[in-house]
Enzyme design. Structure first.
Site, PDB file in Angstrom:
ATOM      1  N   LYS A 159       1.204  -1.103  -0.167  1.00  0.00           N
ATOM      2  CA  LYS A 159       0.033   0.184   0.270  1.00  0.00           C
ATOM      3  C   LYS A 159       0.704   0.897  -0.103  1.00  0.00           C
ATOM      4  CE  LYS A 159      -3.765   1.088   2.328  1.00  0.00           C
ATOM      5  NZ  LYS A 159      -4.674   0.773   1.573  1.00  0.00           N
TER       6      LYS A 159
HETATM    7  N1  PMP Z   1      -7.406  -2.780  -3.376  1.00  0.00           N
HETATM    8  C1  PMP Z   1      -6.518  -1.331  -3.645  1.00  0.00           C
HETATM    9  C2  PMP Z   1      -6.475  -0.361  -4.664  1.00  0.00           C
HETATM   10  C3  PMP Z   1      -6.973  -0.246  -2.056  1.00  0.00           C
HETATM   11  O1  PMP Z   1      -7.076   0.375  -1.579  1.00  0.00           O
HETATM   12  C4  PMP Z   1      -7.455  -1.388  -0.544  1.00  0.00           C
HETATM   13  C5  PMP Z   1      -7.710  -0.719   0.478  1.00  0.00           C
HETATM   14  N2  PMP Z   1      -6.769  -1.251   1.495  1.00  0.00           N
HETATM   15  C6  PMP Z   1      -7.703  -3.124  -1.497  1.00  0.00           C
HETATM   16  C7  PMP Z   1      -7.927  -2.660  -2.514  1.00  0.00           C
HETATM   17  C8  PMP Z   1      -8.642  -3.483  -0.352  1.00  0.00           C
HETATM   18  O2  PMP Z   1      -7.866  -4.297   0.786  1.00  0.00           O
HETATM   19  P1  PMP Z   1      -8.572  -4.345   2.372  1.00  0.00           P
HETATM   20  O3  PMP Z   1      -9.263  -5.238   2.233  1.00  0.00           O
HETATM   21  O4  PMP Z   1      -6.881  -4.884   2.999  1.00  0.00           O
HETATM   22  O5  PMP Z   1      -8.957  -3.193   2.427  1.00  0.00           O
END
Ligand code: PMP
Length: 304
Positions: A159
């Site tokens: 991220k």
């Molecule tokens: N894809 C992107 C681009 C995101 O920003 C997120 C949010 N973190 C997700 C998928 C989903 O990830 P998570 O379930 O870990 O929040």
């Protein structure tokens, strides 16, 4: 905008090891993280005073920083404790938690081997990402003109702040045209993900979801897959062509912020949120609030 801007709120932010007044949690304009995007962050949610999957989020932050070639100067245990401390100090039980790590301002240039690594953690009250009406009706999505890039060109499992350039551009374009969000294809033309969430399609009673080989394998995505399997629903992780939306009876997104959110429209295709989406939405709401029988994850006494 009914809420105060994010730089001007009451309370405290955890910054490099201690809680500081919210308005003092600043960084210098010549920070490497700002100029060269040497920055990773997390998005977490607390329900009933407990941060859901806290250690998984913290581990992703630490791993992401390592992929970005820097080491956060705190252990996973220390970061977990700091997240709980911020939540308690803000007196929040239903909240969004944002840890962020970045390279500081000791060096300016592409190389910044000796720049200090900073970590800050903020928490604020945040209800559902989409309004309840929009959630139940399903959200309207348009196609993004941007594509998730080849993993050989970006650290796609992190991220990292830089990866959100195309998400912001896609979401702005969608909002300008009256949509809630945008759906991105990947560099090969397969369906990838939304701007901050993963996608699932229901086809012939099975759930199909794109293989996360060039984008984030979300923590919510993995949770929803487990919940679906527990219901005896078959999950198929594979490359999905855009045309296959024609066969989908239901489509939904999932992510920490959006939770499980039904989709009613993608471009000129229409979907009606059905039983599978509704059940998983409910299962997820229960799962995030389920008491975990361990003192490690118990909320602090003053957190609620
Ligand atoms: N894809 C992107 C681009 C995101 O920003 C997120 C949010 N973190 C997700 C998928 C989903 O990830 P998570 O379930 O870990 O929040």
């Amino acid at each position: 905008m009914e809420e105060a801007p994010y730089h001007d709120r009451p309370g405290q932010i955890w910054y490099d090891g201690k809680l500081v007044p919210w308005g003092d949690a600043n960084l210098h304009v010549l920070s490497h993280g700002l100029h060269y995007a040497s920055c990773v962050f997390e998005g977490e949610r607390a329900y009933n005073g407990r941060i859901f999957k806290l250690t998984e989020h913290t581990q992703r932050l630490v791993d992401g920083a390592r992929t970005m070639d820097f080491e956060i100067p705190y252990s996973v245990e220390q970061i977990d404790a700091a997240c709980k401390e911020v939540l308690a100090s803000q007196g929040l039980s239903e909240a969004y938690i944002r840890p962020i790590a970045w390279r500081g301002s000791e060096m300016m240039g592409v190389s910044a081997q000796d720049a200090q690594i900073h970590l800050a953690i903020a928490a604020w009250h945040w209800g559902a990402y989409f309004t309840p009406e929009a959630r139940m009706e399903g959200i309207r999505m348009m196609w993004s003109k941007w594509r998730r890039p080849d993993p050989a060109t970006i650290p796609c499992k992190t991220k990292a702040a830089g990866l959100y350039m195309i998400c912001t551009l896609s979401k702005h374009a969608a909002e300008k045209d009256g949509y809630n969000d945008a759906l991105m294809l990947d560099y090969r033309g397969y369906i990838a993900e939304a701007t901050g969430a993963n996608i699932f399609l229901v086809i012939d009673g099975k759930i199909h979801t794109p293989l996360p080989d060039c984008f984030l394998d979300g923590i919510t995505r993995r949770t929803v897959i487990q919940l679906a399997k527990a219901r005896g629903i078959e999950i198929v992780e594979r490359h999905v062509q855009p045309d296959e939306l024609d066969k989908a009876s239901e489509v939904f997104l999932c992510g920490t912020a959006v939770e499980v959110t039904p989709v009613s429209e993608i471009g000129d295709r229409r979907f009606t949120p059905g039983d599978i989406t509704r059940n998983l939405l409910q299962d997820y709401d229960e799962e995030v609030r389920r008491e975990v029988p361990t003192t490690m994850n118990a909320p602090k006494a003053n957190a609620a």
